[in-house]
Write an enzyme that holds these catalytic residues in place. Structure first.
Site, PDB file in Angstrom:
ATOM      1  N   LYS A  52      56.204  14.843   1.617  1.00  0.00           N
ATOM      2  CA  LYS A  52      55.429  13.881   2.412  1.00  0.00           C
ATOM      3  C   LYS A  52      55.158  14.480   3.786  1.00  0.00           C
ATOM      4  O   LYS A  52      56.026  15.145   4.358  1.00  0.00           O
ATOM      5  CB  LYS A  52      56.247  12.592   2.528  1.00  0.00           C
ATOM      6  CG  LYS A  52      55.538  11.448   3.237  1.00  0.00           C
ATOM      7  CD  LYS A  52      56.442  10.213   3.278  1.00  0.00           C
ATOM      8  CE  LYS A  52      55.779   9.013   3.905  1.00  0.00           C
ATOM      9  NZ  LYS A  52      56.669   7.830   3.947  1.00  0.00           N
ATOM     10  N   SER A 127      54.586   3.596   2.102  1.00  0.00           N
ATOM     11  CA  SER A 127      53.713   4.585   2.708  1.00  0.00           C
ATOM     12  C   SER A 127      53.690   5.946   2.006  1.00  0.00           C
ATOM     13  O   SER A 127      52.749   6.707   2.176  1.00  0.00           O
ATOM     14  CB  SER A 127      54.120   4.799   4.161  1.00  0.00           C
ATOM     15  OG  SER A 127      55.421   5.360   4.237  1.00  0.00           O
ATOM     16  N   SER A 151      59.157   2.360   1.392  1.00  0.00           N
ATOM     17  CA  SER A 151      58.085   3.351   1.200  1.00  0.00           C
ATOM     18  C   SER A 151      58.315   4.389   0.118  1.00  0.00           C
ATOM     19  O   SER A 151      57.396   5.142  -0.200  1.00  0.00           O
ATOM     20  CB  SER A 151      57.805   4.076   2.501  1.00  0.00           C
ATOM     21  OG  SER A 151      56.936   3.300   3.274  1.00  0.00           O
TER      22      SER A 151
END
Ligand code: GLN
Length: 447
Positions: A52, A127, A151
């Site tokens: 990420k 997210s 997330s």
């Protein structure tokens, strides 16, 4: 690595999981690994994975999907990334996310939105939507995400993959760009629970560079996957089955999964987590409060982009931050500074901290008698792009099942449990602090 890059070139125009693919560098690294060393191979030898884009990677652009960091090239690696490298994984690229990890749909990315591979008109969750989508689209076998209020688990549920948020302090946050420091944790996305245990094993451990990193003994997670959960005590929180906006069909899938656990010999009881109804409000005070402080560092001087044409220093701060941050990030900074301001601190921040303790005590009470708590991961399946983006409150309510876990600092995993209208549902298994092993055992037995 070759297959991963090929798959990405075939599918990522549609899925858009990546902000950056480092193909050449990945091939170079993979070729080096073709020369096998003597002895036992490290855990992730030659396995391609994605990170990420809120974990810093040396010499590789790291943006947090924010315009304000669009030119930021970190001089060092996050500890989790270093640990993957020690285990000889191959970095494929950096995945898309909601800007600074604020969001539940990936639509808050400052660049573009990732799509759900199951239905490109739907969101992958957030997210860490890019990290979930890349595993679901079979571009890579694993990725790392971060989880502050859900997330990792919510996008894992929406994309039909496995996602684990470790106990706070188990995985170092060094080099994870801070959103809400008391809640943030890094964890893996994989397609199976076994893979999840392997990646977790690679990234855990004490790190002197993170003052909140725990110095605990690390078990062997793979050997915990015995398939046997006979006599294990499973708690079902009744509040989670009466939550506002929960889809009855999703709840039905979760009930089916609970029956499977019973069939495997676990005992199941209903319990109460009475402060659940305050969790979303508590989180949306504390997380923005911490974020407003953490994001003060983006001032156009120390990191990333500086706005052009400012007349003086204050003007430069204002222009840089106005142009660099997206609307959700600005909303959180305003909420957070308001909650922390003198005169309001006692009414909001302090009260939220006290409620956080009550929520944690709810879990402590249940875990005195039970091994795991089982619930849905999210109240619905993946929603359509655009459906909630203009209504932050509805978007926030989507986090009802995941947020209490972060507030309590305990671990949880989401595993796929059936489909509703052809879209995956996630089963959340919550564990005791630092007892990832039992949680993984249940997830593996169910899977
Ligand atoms: N959806 C939550 C939020 O917007 C959780 C985000 C996260 O876990 N990073 O804050």
């Amino acid at each position: 690595t070759e297959a991963a890059l090929k798959r990405i070139s075939e599918t990522d125009e549609r899925v858009k999981a990546y902000l950056l693919v480092v193909g050449e560098q990945a091939m170079e690294e993979a070729k080096k690994l073709d020369q096998l060393p003597e002895g036992e191979l490290p855990l992730l030898y030659g396995i391609p994975g994605a990170i990420k884009d809120n974990m810093v990677t040396r010499g590789i652009r790291t943006t947090c999907a924010s315009k304000i960091l669009s030119n930021y090239i970190p001089p060092y690696n996050a500890t989790a990334v270093n640990k993957l490298q020690d285990n000889r994984f191959v970095l494929i690229g950096k995945t898309n996310m909601d800007e600074f990890a604020m969001g539940s749909s990936n639509e808050n990315s400052g660049f573009f939105s990732t799509k759900n591979p199951w239905d490109l008109e739907r969101v992958p969750g957030g997210s860490s939507g890019g990290s979930a989508a890349t595993v679901a689209a079979k571009q890579v076998p694993f990725s790392l995400g971060s989880d502050t209020g859900g997330s990792i688990r919510q996008p894992a549920a929406y994309c039909g993959v496995v996602g684990l948020k470790p106990t706070y302090g188990l995985v170092s946050r060094f080099g994870l760009v801070a959103f809400a420091s008391s809640l943030d944790q890094i964890g893996p996305f994989t397609r199976t629970v076994e893979d999840c245990a392997i990646v977790l094993q690679a990234i855990v451990g004490h790190d002197p560079n993170d003052s909140t990193s725990a110095n605990v003994e690390i078990p062997d997670y793979l050997s915990a996957l015995t398939g046997d959960i006979k006599g294990l005590k499973v708690a079902i929180p009744k509040e989670y089955f009466h939550a506002e906006g929960a889809d009855p069909e999703v709840l039905e899938q979760v009930r089916n999964a609970i029956r499977v656990l019973e069939g495997l010999g676990a005992t199941v009881d209903e319990v109460s987590l009475p402060h659940t109804k305050y969790a979303v409000a508590t989180y949306y005070l504390l997380a923005p409060a911490e974020a407003s402080s953490n994001l003060a560092r983006y001032d156009g001087v120390r990191y990333g982009v500086r706005a052009e044409g400012a007349m003086n220093l204050v003007d430069m701060y204002k222009k840089t931050r106005s142009e660099g941050f997206g609307p959700e990030v600005k909303r959180r900074i305003m909420l957070g500074t308001y909650a922390l301001s003198s005169g309001y601190y006692d009414a909001y921040y302090l009260r939220a901290q006290k409620t956080r303790t009550l929520i944690k005590q709810d879990f402590d009470r249940v875990f005195a008698d039970y091994d795991v708590i089982v619930s849905p991961t999210a109240p619905t399946v993946a929603f359509k792009s655009g459906e909630k983006i203009d209504d932050p409150l509805t978007m926030y309510l989507n986090d009802i099942y995941t947020i209490p876990v972060n507030l309590a600092g305990i671990p949880a995993i989401s595993v796929p449990c059936g489909l509703v209208n052809g879209l995956p549902v996630g089963l959340q298994i919550i564990g005791k602090a630092f007892d990832e092993a039992t949680m993984l055992r249940v997830a593996h037995a169910y899977e």
